[in-house]
Design an enzyme around this catalytic site. Structure first.
Site, PDB file in Angstrom:
ATOM      1  N   LYS A 136      55.585  47.743  36.220  1.00 58.41           N
ATOM      2  CA  LYS A 136      54.942  47.633  37.554  1.00 58.41           C
ATOM      3  C   LYS A 136      55.789  46.745  38.455  1.00 58.41           C
ATOM      4  O   LYS A 136      56.055  47.080  39.610  1.00 58.41           O
ATOM      5  CB  LYS A 136      53.564  47.025  37.396  1.00 58.41           C
ATOM      6  CG  LYS A 136      53.014  46.434  38.698  1.00 58.41           C
ATOM      7  CD  LYS A 136      51.707  45.735  38.554  1.00 58.41           C
ATOM      8  CE  LYS A 136      51.778  44.315  38.134  1.00 58.41           C
ATOM      9  NZ  LYS A 136      51.919  43.315  39.209  1.00 58.41           N
ATOM     10  N   ASN A 137      56.278  45.606  37.931  1.00 60.84           N
ATOM     11  CA  ASN A 137      56.994  44.639  38.762  1.00 60.84           C
ATOM     12  C   ASN A 137      58.425  45.041  39.067  1.00 60.84           C
ATOM     13  O   ASN A 137      59.131  44.317  39.765  1.00 60.84           O
ATOM     14  CB  ASN A 137      56.938  43.249  38.127  1.00 60.84           C
ATOM     15  CG  ASN A 137      55.531  42.674  38.237  1.00 60.84           C
ATOM     16  OD1 ASN A 137      54.691  43.212  38.959  1.00 60.84           O
ATOM     17  ND2 ASN A 137      55.259  41.618  37.508  1.00 60.84           N
ATOM     18  N   CYS A 170      45.871  33.390  45.815  1.00 59.63           N
ATOM     19  CA  CYS A 170      45.182  34.319  44.899  1.00 59.63           C
ATOM     20  C   CYS A 170      44.654  33.485  43.736  1.00 59.63           C
ATOM     21  O   CYS A 170      44.822  32.271  43.710  1.00 59.63           O
ATOM     22  CB  CYS A 170      46.133  35.422  44.455  1.00 59.63           C
ATOM     23  SG  CYS A 170      47.150  35.009  43.067  1.00 59.63           S
ATOM     24  N   ARG A 212      50.596  30.502  46.062  1.00 52.19           N
ATOM     25  CA  ARG A 212      51.633  31.534  46.166  1.00 52.19           C
ATOM     26  C   ARG A 212      52.129  31.715  47.609  1.00 52.19           C
ATOM     27  O   ARG A 212      52.029  32.766  48.202  1.00 52.19           O
ATOM     28  CB  ARG A 212      51.129  32.853  45.596  1.00 52.19           C
ATOM     29  CG  ARG A 212      50.748  32.675  44.139  1.00 52.19           C
ATOM     30  CD  ARG A 212      50.348  33.943  43.486  1.00 52.19           C
ATOM     31  NE  ARG A 212      51.506  34.815  43.255  1.00 52.19           N
ATOM     32  CZ  ARG A 212      51.371  36.024  42.686  1.00 52.19           C
ATOM     33  NH1 ARG A 212      50.177  36.469  42.377  1.00 52.19           N
ATOM     34  NH2 ARG A 212      52.433  36.780  42.485  1.00 52.19           N
ATOM     35  N   ASP A 251      53.721  35.602  32.649  1.00 53.60           N
ATOM     36  CA  ASP A 251      52.828  36.763  32.585  1.00 53.60           C
ATOM     37  C   ASP A 251      52.375  37.092  31.163  1.00 53.60           C
ATOM     38  O   ASP A 251      51.547  37.976  30.982  1.00 53.60           O
ATOM     39  CB  ASP A 251      53.501  38.004  33.192  1.00 53.60           C
ATOM     40  CG  ASP A 251      53.663  37.866  34.685  1.00 53.60           C
ATOM     41  OD1 ASP A 251      54.361  38.689  35.285  1.00 53.60           O
ATOM     42  OD2 ASP A 251      53.108  36.906  35.246  1.00 53.60           O
ATOM     43  N   ARG A 254      45.168  47.147  37.857  1.00 51.93           N
ATOM     44  CA  ARG A 254      46.284  46.955  38.793  1.00 51.93           C
ATOM     45  C   ARG A 254      47.624  47.105  38.083  1.00 51.93           C
ATOM     46  O   ARG A 254      48.604  47.514  38.689  1.00 51.93           O
ATOM     47  CB  ARG A 254      46.214  45.560  39.424  1.00 51.93           C
ATOM     48  CG  ARG A 254      45.011  45.350  40.306  1.00 51.93           C
ATOM     49  CD  ARG A 254      45.105  44.049  41.026  1.00 51.93           C
ATOM     50  NE  ARG A 254      46.419  43.890  41.640  1.00 51.93           N
ATOM     51  CZ  ARG A 254      46.783  42.803  42.311  1.00 51.93           C
ATOM     52  NH1 ARG A 254      45.948  41.798  42.443  1.00 51.93           N
ATOM     53  NH2 ARG A 254      47.985  42.723  42.845  1.00 51.93           N
TER      54      ARG A 254
HETATM   55  C1  EPZ Z   1      56.395  37.697  40.571  1.00 58.65           C
HETATM   56  O1  EPZ Z   1      55.519  37.094  41.488  1.00 58.65           O
HETATM   57  C2  EPZ Z   1      55.551  38.683  39.762  1.00 58.65           C
HETATM   58  N1  EPZ Z   1      55.013  39.699  40.668  1.00 58.65           N
HETATM   59  C3  EPZ Z   1      54.415  37.924  39.072  1.00 58.65           C
HETATM   60  O2  EPZ Z   1      53.705  38.863  38.274  1.00 58.65           O
HETATM   61  C4  EPZ Z   1      55.031  36.871  38.158  1.00 58.65           C
HETATM   62  O3  EPZ Z   1      54.001  36.130  37.561  1.00 58.65           O
HETATM   63  C5  EPZ Z   1      55.942  35.938  38.982  1.00 58.65           C
HETATM   64  O4  EPZ Z   1      56.940  36.721  39.667  1.00 58.65           O
HETATM   65  C6  EPZ Z   1      56.663  34.921  38.109  1.00 58.65           C
HETATM   66  O5  EPZ Z   1      57.436  35.592  37.150  1.00 58.65           O
HETATM   67  C7  EPZ Z   1      55.824  40.709  41.063  1.00 58.65           C
HETATM   68  O6  EPZ Z   1      56.989  40.776  40.693  1.00 58.65           O
HETATM   69  C8  EPZ Z   1      55.214  41.743  41.962  1.00 58.65           C
HETATM   70  P1  EPZ Z   1      57.500  33.764  42.348  1.00 58.65           P
HETATM   71  P2  EPZ Z   1      56.144  36.201  42.700  1.00 58.65           P
HETATM   72  O7  EPZ Z   1      57.853  33.911  43.784  1.00 58.65           O
HETATM   73  O8  EPZ Z   1      57.463  36.723  43.087  1.00 58.65           O
HETATM   74  C9  EPZ Z   1      56.340  29.515  44.118  1.00 58.65           C
HETATM   75  C10 EPZ Z   1      51.823  39.947  37.426  1.00 58.65           C
HETATM   76  O9  EPZ Z   1      50.982  39.515  36.656  1.00 58.65           O
HETATM   77  N2  EPZ Z   1      56.832  30.038  45.406  1.00 58.65           N
HETATM   78  O10 EPZ Z   1      58.579  33.934  41.326  1.00 58.65           O
HETATM   79  O11 EPZ Z   1      55.085  36.085  43.731  1.00 58.65           O
HETATM   80  C11 EPZ Z   1      55.096  30.262  43.636  1.00 58.65           C
HETATM   81  O12 EPZ Z   1      53.942  29.698  44.229  1.00 58.65           O
HETATM   82  C12 EPZ Z   1      52.323  39.096  38.567  1.00 58.65           C
HETATM   83  O13 EPZ Z   1      52.380  41.072  37.330  1.00 58.65           O
HETATM   84  C13 EPZ Z   1      56.863  29.186  46.511  1.00 58.65           C
HETATM   85  O14 EPZ Z   1      56.481  28.025  46.434  1.00 58.65           O
HETATM   86  O15 EPZ Z   1      56.336  34.798  41.989  1.00 58.65           O
HETATM   87  C14 EPZ Z   1      55.152  30.054  42.145  1.00 58.65           C
HETATM   88  O16 EPZ Z   1      54.608  28.789  41.838  1.00 58.65           O
HETATM   89  C15 EPZ Z   1      51.494  37.831  38.698  1.00 58.65           C
HETATM   90  N3  EPZ Z   1      57.323  29.669  47.695  1.00 58.65           N
HETATM   91  C16 EPZ Z   1      56.654  30.049  41.850  1.00 58.65           C
HETATM   92  O17 EPZ Z   1      57.301  29.783  43.097  1.00 58.65           O
HETATM   93  C17 EPZ Z   1      57.764  30.964  47.832  1.00 58.65           C
HETATM   94  O18 EPZ Z   1      58.200  31.349  48.941  1.00 58.65           O
HETATM   95  C18 EPZ Z   1      57.188  31.371  41.304  1.00 58.65           C
HETATM   96  O19 EPZ Z   1      56.723  32.385  42.170  1.00 58.65           O
HETATM   97  C19 EPZ Z   1      57.727  31.812  46.694  1.00 58.65           C
HETATM   98  C20 EPZ Z   1      57.259  31.321  45.498  1.00 58.65           C
END
Ligand code: EPZ
Length: 420
Positions: free
Chosen positions: A23-24, A119, A124, A307, A399
């Site tokens: 999915k990702n 969320c 996030r 995850d 989802r």
């Molecule tokens: C991706 O989310 C995945 N989703 C998530 O999978 C996964 O848990 C996550 O990466 C971590 O591996 C998709 O790929 C669609 P991040 P993403 O940006 O990109 C902080 C699932 O279950 N952050 O790597 O949104 C954030 O708050 C989902 O399939 C900022 O502070 O995650 C988090 O603490 C859930 N500012 C950390 O970084 C930003 O601009 C990592 O988030 C962006 C992120």
């Protein structure tokens, strides 16, 4: 309509399960389709709610597509895309629609995407995405809830991510494919899904170096062409089924996986005493009598994936001892703990560490899904809890897991979907 899973525990899982496409990976790839003025063909796309939401968003933008669900194949025609707003209704269903910002900015020099809220698992924010877009020459403002990005021309620049961000890295790669000159991204995410996106973009004609490393170099090109690309297998679904086999002391062959995407997870599962045989694209789980307690802490790839944290916690409920599970990526990713306690689990939270005392027998109860991976962990617990477990609000699960209950039923689980 709200639905639940009704699961009768204690059935040993046996047989074969075929893992779906990731999915990702499918989500950024679908967003990338609008970078070409022709389109994109994707194979091995999972038919899950998040993919359907992304397709709705693409349709709003004028994309035409045919999704052959039997073949998991999507053919996209992106010749008549218009950069219209991506509304709240799309974003509230799936925050990953922010992945349309980069491609819209790259192709149309503007993007109107409703600002994602927090969320269940955390705030996030997307500040790192926005900072990077600004570095490429975009102006940014929020108006009536919309994040509005505009530019006369995107110019390559040096971008350093303070924090590893998966969709942030993907968004900026897509924004920079037509930018003038070279963009360097330091501290880029190197998840397999990021690599899959880069490989697809290069096949489309993008110029990206350093794929799979934390330092990417993107040289802007004029346009991208229509090609066909196969989505990588879903490593998180594979990990979920490995735990399902282990907690039921089952004997399961998990097919269509790429074991190299699960190194850290597999080493922890082996440390826990799970009897695994790893082949080229199959992982065999062969019965597991005793489980040892193992400490884990989540970190960006190639570390232990956040995850799979909730699913691994369920394995630790069967361990004969105490394990510590530290969640370093999201600030609120222990929503499953309260629900597991309802089943009889002994778990205490100390900041971002869960202290899991394994060995308590679980008894079935009503529990509630709160986010995608937490809901999967509740199903896993229900597989070995005594009696009947009802997992409510399984739209969270739909989802990201394709035909989840059908796959489990085929392995011998007593699980059925009912209205809530
Ligand atoms: C991706 O989310 C995945 N989703 C998530 O999978 C996964 O848990 C996550 O990466 C971590 O591996 C998709 O790929 C669609 P991040 P993403 O940006 O990109 C902080 C699932 O279950 N952050 O790597 O949104 C954030 O708050 C989902 O399939 C900022 O502070 O995650 C988090 O603490 C859930 N500012 C950390 O970084 C930003 O601009 C990592 O988030 C962006 C992120």
């Amino acid at each position: 309509m709200l639905e639940k899973f009704v699961i009768k525990g204690c059935k040993r899982l046996k047989g074969k399960v075929r893992i779906s496409g990731a999915k990702n990976s499918a989500l950024p790839l679908l967003a990338a389709s609008i970078l070409s003025d022709e389109g994109l063909i994707l194979e091995n796309v999972p038919d899950v709610a998040d993919v359907r939401t992304m397709l709705k968003a693409l349709e709003l933008l004028g994309v035409k597509y045919n999704f052959d669900r039997d073949k998991n194949r999507i053919e996209i025609d992106s010749s008549s895309v218009k950069p219209v707003e991506i509304p709240y209704d799309i974003i509230r269903r799936m925050r990953a629609s922010v992945l349309l910002m980069g491609p819209l900015l790259a192709r149309f020099k503007k993007a109107y995407v409703y600002t994602p809220g927090g969320c269940a698992i955390g705030a996030r924010p997307i500040d790192l995405h926005i900072e990077a877009f600004k570095k490429l020459g975009a102006d940014y403002k929020v108006k009536e809830g919309y994040s509005i990005l505009k530019t006369k021309k995107l110019k390559g620049n040096f971008i350093y991510f303070d924090k590893v961000t998966v969709t942030g890295t993907e968004n900026v790669i897509m924004a920079s494919v037509f930018a003038e000159g070279e963009t360097v991204i330091e501290n880029a995410a190197i998840e397999p899904e990021v690599v899959d996106l880069c490989n697809c973009l290069v096949k489309m004609g993008a110029n990206i170096e350093g794929i799979g490393t934390k330092s990417l170099k993107i040289e802007g090109v004029k346009r991208l062409k229509k090609i066909s690309h196969k989505v990588i297998p879903d490593r998180i679904e594979a990990g979920t089924f490995i735990i399902a086999a282990a907690v039921t002391n089952g004997k399961v062959e998990i097919e269509n996986v790429n074991p190299s995407h699960l190194d850290s997870f597999l080493s922890k599962v082996k440390d826990a005493g799970v009897n695994l045989e790893v082949k080229e694209n199959v992982i065999l789980v062969k019965g597991t009598s005793t489980i040892n307690p193992v400490d884990i802490e989540t970190s960006p790839y190639p570390g232990f994936p956040t995850d799979l944290q909730a699913q691994f916690m369920v394995l630790m409920l069967k361990a004969d001892g105490v394990s510590h599970i530290k969640e370093n990526i999201f600030e609120n990713r222990f929503q499953h703990v309260q629900e597991l306690i309802r089943l009889g689990a002994d778990i205490k939270l100390d900041g971002n560490t869960a202290i899991v005392k394994g060995g308590n027998p679980l008894t079935g109860a009503d529990v509630m899904a709160t986010d995608l991976r937490a809901s999967a962990s509740l199903v896993l617990a229900g597989l070995f809890a005594k009696g009947v477990t009802k997992v409510h609000r399984i739209y969270h699960l739909d989802r990201g897991y394709e035909s989840f209950e059908e796959k489990l039923k085929k392995l011998g689980a007593a699980i059925k979907r009912e209205g809530d």
